[in-house]
Enzyme design. Structure first.
Site, short mmCIF file in Angstrom:
data_model
loop_
_atom_site.label_atom_id
_atom_site.label_comp_id
_atom_site.label_asym_id
_atom_site.label_seq_id
_atom_site.Cartn_x
_atom_site.Cartn_y
_atom_site.Cartn_z
N GLU A 155 0.81 -1.23 0.00
CA GLU A 155 0.00 0.00 0.00
C GLU A 155 0.84 1.27 0.00
OE1 GLU A 155 -2.41 -2.38 3.18
OE2 GLU A 155 -0.34 -2.32 2.54
N ASP A 175 -1.80 -4.98 3.73
CA ASP A 175 -1.90 -5.38 5.14
C ASP A 175 -2.74 -6.64 5.33
OD1 ASP A 175 -0.33 -3.33 6.02
OD2 ASP A 175 -1.99 -1.98 6.51
N ASP A 197 -5.44 -7.73 6.76
CA ASP A 197 -6.77 -7.57 7.35
C ASP A 197 -7.78 -7.43 6.23
OD1 ASP A 197 -6.28 -5.04 6.41
OD2 ASP A 197 -6.17 -4.08 8.37
N GLU A 245 -9.33 -4.80 4.93
CA GLU A 245 -9.03 -3.74 3.97
C GLU A 245 -7.87 -4.13 3.07
OE1 GLU A 245 -10.74 -0.91 3.45
OE2 GLU A 245 -12.17 -1.55 4.98
N TYR A 275 2.10 -5.81 13.44
CA TYR A 275 0.93 -5.13 12.89
C TYR A 275 0.08 -4.52 14.00
CZ TYR A 275 -2.96 -4.28 9.71
OH TYR A 275 -3.94 -3.68 8.95
N ARG A 333 -3.08 -3.20 14.04
CA ARG A 333 -4.55 -3.27 14.09
C ARG A 333 -4.93 -4.69 14.49
NH1 ARG A 333 -3.45 -0.17 9.43
NH2 ARG A 333 -3.93 2.02 9.76
N HIS A 363 -4.57 -11.56 14.34
CA HIS A 363 -3.17 -11.14 14.39
C HIS A 363 -2.70 -11.19 15.84
CE1 HIS A 363 -4.32 -9.68 10.49
NE2 HIS A 363 -5.20 -8.85 11.03
#
Length: 795
Positions: free
Chosen positions: A15, A92, A94, A96, A316, A318, A362
């Site tokens: 990203e 990432d 997740d 998104e 990570y 989140r 995670h």
């Protein structure tokens, strides 16, 4: 973007450019690493039934479109993919990130076999190489969970916002999650307004053993005549009763009735998850949630540590899991064993149970290596990066240490018909508190052992001398307003939002003007309460906390392949759309509600009514349009809203700067030294401060110094004596003064005012100096010979 990937090279797409740089250093010359710079596609916008960007009649099919401004990036990625031997999609790990990977696959027309999905919990050499060695395919359950959330949010937002435009004010917005977050703040605001303080009294004695004045300690009256002496009991409720008891105790003999001691342990402290990191950073560092996540993102994506090779310093960020990978546990236990006495290391690793509703996708937020101690990496970090990293590092190491042990003592003291209690605590072993203080008590939990005083050695029946007796009146306090930390805790507790959404939720409700942050506490604005009431009264289901939490759980089930996202949306949308139609027809608009305060129109003295706009609520004259008097909403401008602190120093005085918003909604940076320092900085489209050129020049009209200001079209030079002198000069793109032609004796033919020279995008022109009252403007007068020259060119 860098040059296209060379023929035969392997392409990795992430990203962010920062992450791309770190991974490129790890993978070397056989790989080309490019960045999508976030999402590349989103739901398109249109008009009428097409406005949602969703084909509702055809299974809620999303209509995606390349985000404006991303066309060049997309073309470069397509070209690079066409020339690459293999394509690895590495956003990432997740929802998104999975959706970004899927959109990249779709837009680059890659087959399932060609699109190699790789994920990693930390950007380290080992983690990245392992990921490349073991690619997988895109997880469509994760993609569908993201699509479901996006479609659901678009349906709710694009249905409720127009409803608010008709019933409250134009350009307002509502959202599935943000509106419920506003409701939490509004409900607390009303709890505070409705709160009635209750009187109670406390009696505290300062005593010491007979003949030992240095061993003074405090004891509080807890019983009188066999009944509790506390809030709500008759004996502690009035001044008369409290003073009567106090008079008796002043004459009484004090003696020890009992002494009880026991050992207690501090609560184990798990490593951070997203919500607890945001709370700790807010409490300990005064970081807002957005700032915390921004700094954590940089620590995750990679920092150069002197050898030119960037390394991700944390895992990570989140996550809702306190789970730690086995290699992380092994490394931290080895570190504790090597750097602390053996009693700090537990026999077995500390483990922490999975919290209810946690996805556990995670591991916890921790340093990628505990050997990267805060002191070692400090020279390579900014001040805010160092503070947050130190907090994460200390919390993780502390989580694998033994708890602190305390000897707590409770002494009961007899005096006439009363019993007093003194509590003391002595640290036997400091445990993990050598790195981190004890975990703060949760909101609403009784604060036991509040006074950890050191008590002298006491035995049953020992006489005590009274030195002082304090009888103090108290009143119960209303519920505390939410801080950023406690609002995140409330969202998490109610199951509203997920780790990736806490910071955006808080940012959104502040930007919309529905809440304001004052002295680190959220206040619901009049606009926020009006919007909340309109939505709660007409959409009680969707505004219910349980409904929002249940929807989050259903989206989690979509992620795990247990629920079909289209069916989930369909079951929600059909009754919801009917409710919107009904409310649009039947709900009464909030217009011209009479103001019940003492304020009157400042122009005509008439009554005021409450009005709303996207910038907030205000009071306008009831005689509008004959009278256009208005005043700000009382109580909402008494304390200036706090800005978001940033790692930017004031160029004038060196103090920190904070992000604020002007009355027109434009963000800027302001010095925290205000009013002594009034320096401000504008922000560019990426939110970065714009450095203004430094120019020393006196005003050619009044002789006062001129200052560089920022306008809608860029920087310009203005007289410091504004508004007495309104002289301005334009600046070019290099920050140099554009000398305007001088005119003398030109008078406005509409109002008689002096004409002055101004600059527009098309060049200089004459404008009336009485602007905006007079808007007369003219071209500059032609110079002698200029007309003849033009005529000769034509001929």
């Amino acid at each position: 973007m860098a040059e296209s990937a060379s023929k035969g090279k392997k392409l990795v797409i992430v990203e962010s450019p920062a992450k791309a740089k770190t991974i490129k250093k790890i993978l070397g010359s056989d790989f080309e690493v490019k960045a999508s710079v976030g999402h590349i596609r989103d739901l398109q916008k249109g008009w009428g039934k097409q406005s949602f960007g969703i084909d509702i009649e055809n299974g809620y099919k999303p209509n995606y479109k390349v985000i404006k401004g991303k066309e060049k990036t997309v073309n470069e990625l397509k070209k690079a993919a066409g020339e690459a031997a293999e394509v690895y999609l590495a956003p990432d790990p997740d929802r998104e990130g999975e959706a970004i990977a899927w959109h990249l696959k779709e837009i680059m027309e890659l087959s399932d076999e060609q699109a190699k999905r790789i994920t990693y919990q930390a950007i380290t050499k080992k983690a990245v190489l392992d990921a490349v060695a073991h690619p997988s395919s895109i997880n469509m359950d994760l993609v569908n969970a993201q699509q479901g959330r996006r479609v659901l949010d678009r349906l709710v937002g694009f249905s409720l916002s127009p409803f608010l435009w008709k019933k409250v004010a134009k350009n307002l917005s509502a959202g599935r999650v943000q509106s419920v977050a506003v409701r939490i703040v509004v409900d607390r605001e009303r709890e505070i307004a409705a709160f009635v303080p209750e009187e109670f009294w406390r009696i505290t004695a300062k005593v010491h053993p007979d003949g030992k004045k240095k061993d003074l300690f405090e004891a509080q009256l807890v019983e009188w005549k066999g009944e509790k002496f506390a809030l709500g009991t008759p004996s502690a409720s009035t001044e008369e009763s409290a003073k009567e008891i106090s008079d008796i105790l002043n004459k009484a003999d004090f003696s020890v009735e009992s002494v009880k001691s026991k050992e207690a342990k501090s609560r184990l402290m798990p490593p951070f998850i997203t919500s607890t990191l945001q709370q700790a950073a807010s409490t300990n560092l005064r970081f807002g949630t957005s700032r915390t996540m921004s700094v954590a993102q940089k620590l995750y994506e990679g920092i150069e540590l002197g050898d030119g090779n960037p390394v991700g310093l944390i895992t990570y960020m989140r996550t809702d899991s306190t789970r730690v990978a086995p290699e992380g546990i092994e490394e931290v236990r080895n570190y504790i064993s090597a750097n602390y006495d053996k009693e700090y290391l537990p026999e077995k690793p500390n483990s922490f149970g999975k919290s209810e509703g946690a996805q556990d996708a995670h591991e916890a937020i921790r340093p990628t290596s505990v050997e990267h101690t805060p002191e070692k990496v400090k020279p390579y970090l900014s001040a805010e990066q160092y503070k947050l990293y130190e907090l994460i590092w200390r919390r993780f190491v502390a989580s694998q240490m033994n708890p602190a042990r305390y000897l707590t003592t409770t002494v009961r003291i007899k005096a006439d018909e009363g019993i007093l209690e003194a509590k003391g605590r002595v640290t036997v072993f400091d445990g993990y508190t050598v790195l981190m203080p004890e975990a703060p008590k949760k909101e609403g939990e009784e604060e036991k052992d509040k006074k950890n005083q050191k008590l002298p050695v006491l035995n049953e029946a020992d006489p005590l001398d009274l030195k002082e007796l304090d009888t103090v009146q108290h009143f119960t306090k209303p519920p505390s307003r939410y801080s950023e930390a406690s609002l995140v805790r409330a969202l998490e507790k109610e199951g509203i939002g997920r780790p990736s959404t806490y910071a955006p939720i808080i940012k959104t409700i502040r930007e919309r003007g529905y809440v304001r942050l004052e002295k680190r506490a959220f206040h619901a604005t009049e606009l926020g309460m009006a919007v909340n009431d309109m939505l709660v009264n007409n959409f009680s289901d969707i505004m219910a906390l349980k409904f929002t939490a249940d929807m989050e759980q259903n989206l989690d089930k979509v992620e795990h392949g247990k629920v079909d996202w289209v069916q989930l949306i369909d079951e929600f949308y059909k009754p919801f759309s009917q409710a919107v139609e009904k409310a649009t027809e039947e709900a009464e608009a909030l217009k011209n509600r009479e103001w019940t305060g003492d304020e009157v129109c400042p122009q005509c003295g008439g009554k005021l009514v409450v009005r709303y706009s996207m910038n907030g609520a205000f009071l306008g004259c009831s005689n509008y349009p004959d009278c256009k008097g208005l005043i700000p909403m009382p109580g909402e401008n008494d304390g200036e809203e706090e800005g978001e602190a940033l790692d930017v120093s004031c160029p004038s005085c060196g103090k920190p700067m904070v992000k604020k918003k002007s009355r027109y909604g434009k963000e800027f940076l302001a010095c925290t030294g205000y009013p002594d320092c009034k320096t401000t900085l504008s922000l560019d489209k990426d939110g970065k401060p714009v450095e203004l050129p430094k120019i020393e020049r006196d005003c050619d009209k009044c002789g006062k110094p001129m200052e560089v200001k920022m306008g809608r079209r860029g920087p310009f030079l203005a007289c410091s004596d504004y508004p007495a002198c309104k002289n301005t000069l334009p600046l070019d793109k290099e920050g140099k003064v554009i000398e305007l032609p001088k005119i003398e004796g030109e008078v406005c033919d509409k109002c008689g005012g002096e004409m002055v020279v101004k600059m527009s995008r098309r060049g200089p022109f004459m404008s009336c100096s009485n602007y905006p009252k007079c808007r007369n403007a003219k071209p500059l007068p032609k110079k002698e010979g200029e007309e003849d020259e033009k005529e000769s060119k034509k001929s």
